[in-house]
Design a protein around this motif. Structure first.
Motif, PDB file in Angstrom:
ATOM      1  N   ASN B  31       0.933  -1.296  -0.299  1.00 30.84           N
ATOM      2  CA  ASN B  31       0.047   0.143   0.039  1.00 30.84           C
ATOM      3  C   ASN B  31       0.921   1.121  -0.015  1.00 30.84           C
ATOM      4  OD1 ASN B  31      -2.076  -1.810   0.239  1.00 30.84           O
ATOM      5  ND2 ASN B  31      -2.250  -1.585   2.627  1.00 30.84           N
ATOM      6  N   PHE B  33       0.299   5.816  -0.341  1.00 30.68           N
ATOM      7  CA  PHE B  33      -0.573   6.932  -0.421  1.00 30.68           C
ATOM      8  C   PHE B  33       0.062   8.136  -0.396  1.00 30.68           C
ATOM      9  CE2 PHE B  33      -3.534   4.092   2.337  1.00 30.68           C
ATOM     10  CZ  PHE B  33      -2.379   3.131   2.773  1.00 30.68           C
ATOM     11  N   TYR B  35      -0.922  12.135   0.731  1.00 28.15           N
ATOM     12  CA  TYR B  35      -1.764  13.046   1.491  1.00 28.15           C
ATOM     13  C   TYR B  35      -1.257  14.436   1.156  1.00 28.15           C
ATOM     14  CZ  TYR B  35      -2.847   8.991   4.507  1.00 28.15           C
ATOM     15  OH  TYR B  35      -3.547   7.777   5.039  1.00 28.15           O
ATOM     16  N   GLN B  37      -1.248  18.144   3.520  1.00 26.30           N
ATOM     17  CA  GLN B  37      -1.460  18.683   5.053  1.00 26.30           C
ATOM     18  C   GLN B  37      -1.204  20.118   4.930  1.00 26.30           C
ATOM     19  OE1 GLN B  37       1.561  17.613   7.921  1.00 26.30           O
ATOM     20  NE2 GLN B  37      -0.031  17.415   9.718  1.00 26.30           N
ATOM     21  N   GLY B  40      -4.710  23.438  10.199  1.00 32.62           N
ATOM     22  CA  GLY B  40      -6.128  23.379  10.536  1.00 32.62           C
ATOM     23  C   GLY B  40      -6.961  22.391  10.033  1.00 32.62           C
ATOM     24  N   LEU B  41      -6.397  21.829   9.028  1.00 38.31           N
ATOM     25  CA  LEU B  41      -7.276  20.519   8.211  1.00 38.31           C
ATOM     26  C   LEU B  41      -6.843  19.390   8.659  1.00 38.31           C
ATOM     27  CD1 LEU B  41      -7.710  22.519   4.880  1.00 38.31           C
ATOM     28  CD2 LEU B  41      -9.342  22.279   6.711  1.00 38.31           C
ATOM     29  N   GLY B  42      -5.476  19.036   9.016  1.00 38.60           N
ATOM     30  CA  GLY B  42      -5.192  17.691   9.019  1.00 38.60           C
ATOM     31  C   GLY B  42      -4.546  17.158   7.700  1.00 38.60           C
ATOM     32  N   LEU B  43      -4.432  15.799   7.940  1.00 39.22           N
ATOM     33  CA  LEU B  43      -3.927  15.126   6.566  1.00 39.22           C
ATOM     34  C   LEU B  43      -5.021  14.643   5.701  1.00 39.22           C
ATOM     35  CD1 LEU B  43      -1.312  14.612   8.613  1.00 39.22           C
ATOM     36  CD2 LEU B  43      -0.666  12.819   7.043  1.00 39.22           C
ATOM     37  N   PHE B  48      -4.528   6.645  -3.248  1.00 40.30           N
ATOM     38  CA  PHE B  48      -3.907   5.332  -2.692  1.00 40.30           C
ATOM     39  C   PHE B  48      -3.589   4.557  -3.704  1.00 40.30           C
ATOM     40  CE2 PHE B  48      -7.163   2.785  -1.692  1.00 40.30           C
ATOM     41  CZ  PHE B  48      -8.221   3.568  -1.669  1.00 40.30           C
ATOM     42  N   TYR B  50      -3.009  -0.112  -3.809  1.00 36.24           N
ATOM     43  CA  TYR B  50      -2.837  -1.054  -3.083  1.00 36.24           C
ATOM     44  C   TYR B  50      -1.998  -2.132  -3.845  1.00 36.24           C
ATOM     45  CZ  TYR B  50      -7.081  -2.128  -5.707  1.00 36.24           C
ATOM     46  OH  TYR B  50      -8.022  -2.340  -6.536  1.00 36.24           O
ATOM     47  N   ASP B  59     -10.062  11.294  -0.769  1.00 43.16           N
ATOM     48  CA  ASP B  59     -11.058  12.473  -0.624  1.00 43.16           C
ATOM     49  C   ASP B  59     -10.784  13.582  -1.331  1.00 43.16           C
ATOM     50  OD1 ASP B  59     -10.382  11.377   2.944  1.00 43.16           O
ATOM     51  OD2 ASP B  59     -12.066  10.879   1.561  1.00 43.16           O
ATOM     52  N   LEU B  90       2.613  14.594   1.562  1.00 49.07           N
ATOM     53  CA  LEU B  90       3.425  13.397   2.286  1.00 49.07           C
ATOM     54  C   LEU B  90       2.833  12.143   1.787  1.00 49.07           C
ATOM     55  CD1 LEU B  90       2.360  14.897   5.753  1.00 49.07           C
ATOM     56  CD2 LEU B  90       4.634  14.079   5.205  1.00 49.07           C
ATOM     57  N   GLN B 104       0.970   3.328   9.212  1.00 53.01           N
ATOM     58  CA  GLN B 104       1.595   4.014   8.004  1.00 53.01           C
ATOM     59  C   GLN B 104       2.867   4.715   8.245  1.00 53.01           C
ATOM     60  OE1 GLN B 104      -1.035   6.333   5.616  1.00 53.01           O
ATOM     61  NE2 GLN B 104      -2.968   4.763   6.103  1.00 53.01           N
TER      62      GLN B 104
END
Lengths: 111, 115
Positions: B31, B33, B35, B37, B40-43, B48, B50, B59, B90, B104
């Motif tokens: 796997n 991924f 992301y 970042q 205030g919103l996070g990752l 992704f 597999y 998302d 990231l 992860q």
């Protein structure tokens, strides 16, 4: 409502203090839970997994309350090196394909 | 020791440029991924994969594409960079297990500035 919510802080504590972080998640089908640590301008790294029975790793204790959909991290005897952002992480599917990261709680430990 | 590397730590690009971000892992993980970042919103998961040549939208896939030609390498492509794609990117990898509990491992991140 965010799927994973954390108090952004910052938490400013003196060395030696005990500090607790909370995290709530919205999906009751969530399967696994983690705390990651992210230092300034660095990548997140796994701090510890969170088990239903609660678990401890040295000065760090993690708790899970499935009924309340709530996770906590307790840090005892804070060190300067604990200063970082702590990310609450929730997996809602298998294979890590539905991993939700909280926005993080910032901790500053002062001398 | 596990290792995930990303091709650049810092990048500055102009609006409309095509941007390639590369990620390599040496853990033989299935796997991988990507992301971004933001404060205030996070990752937030962009894409992704597999398996080799397999990819799934996360998302926020709009404006991005990915490529996984080899197991160890996962590339993120910004077809036409825009200023709202200025962010920290990231890459992560993990090994699937029977439970949804795999860790992860993240690369050091690429800070992209689009002017």
């Amino acid at each position: 409502r965010k799927e994973v919510e954390q108090d952004p802080g910052p938490f400013n504590v003196p060395e030696g203090a005990t500090v607790a972080f909370n995290c709530t998640y919205s999906n009751s089908a969530s399967q696994s839970f983690f705390w990651y640590r992210q230092d300034c301008r660095k990548e997140p790294k796994l701090l510890m997994s969170v088990y239903s029975s609660g678990n401890e790793d040295g000065r760090f204790t993690a708790q899970l309350n499935r009924a309340s959909q709530y996770i906590s991290l307790l840090i005892r005897d804070s060190k300067l090196s604990d200063s970082a952002t702590y990310l609450c992480v929730v997996n809602t599917g298998t294979g890590g394909f539905k991993t939700i990261f909280g926005a993080g709680t910032r901790l500053f430990v002062k001398a | 020791d596990v290792k995930v590397t990303q091709s650049s730590r810092y990048l500055v690009k102009r609006t409309g440029e095509k941007v390639f971000l590369e990620c390599v892992q040496d853990m033989d993980h299935e796997n991988m991924f990507w992301y971004r970042q933001d404060p205030g919103l996070g990752l937030r998961l962009i894409y992704f994969s597999y398996d080799v040549k397999m990819k799934e939208k996360g998302d926020i896939p709009e404006g991005y594409s990915v490529s996984r030609e080899k197991k160890e390498r996962f590339s993120l492509i910004l077809e036409s960079a825009s200023t709202n794609q200025t962010s920290m990117y990231l890459c992560a990898s993990s090994s699937p297990s029977g439970r949804a509990s795999e860790t992860q491992y993240f690369g050091p991140g690429t800070r992209l500035l689009v002017l």
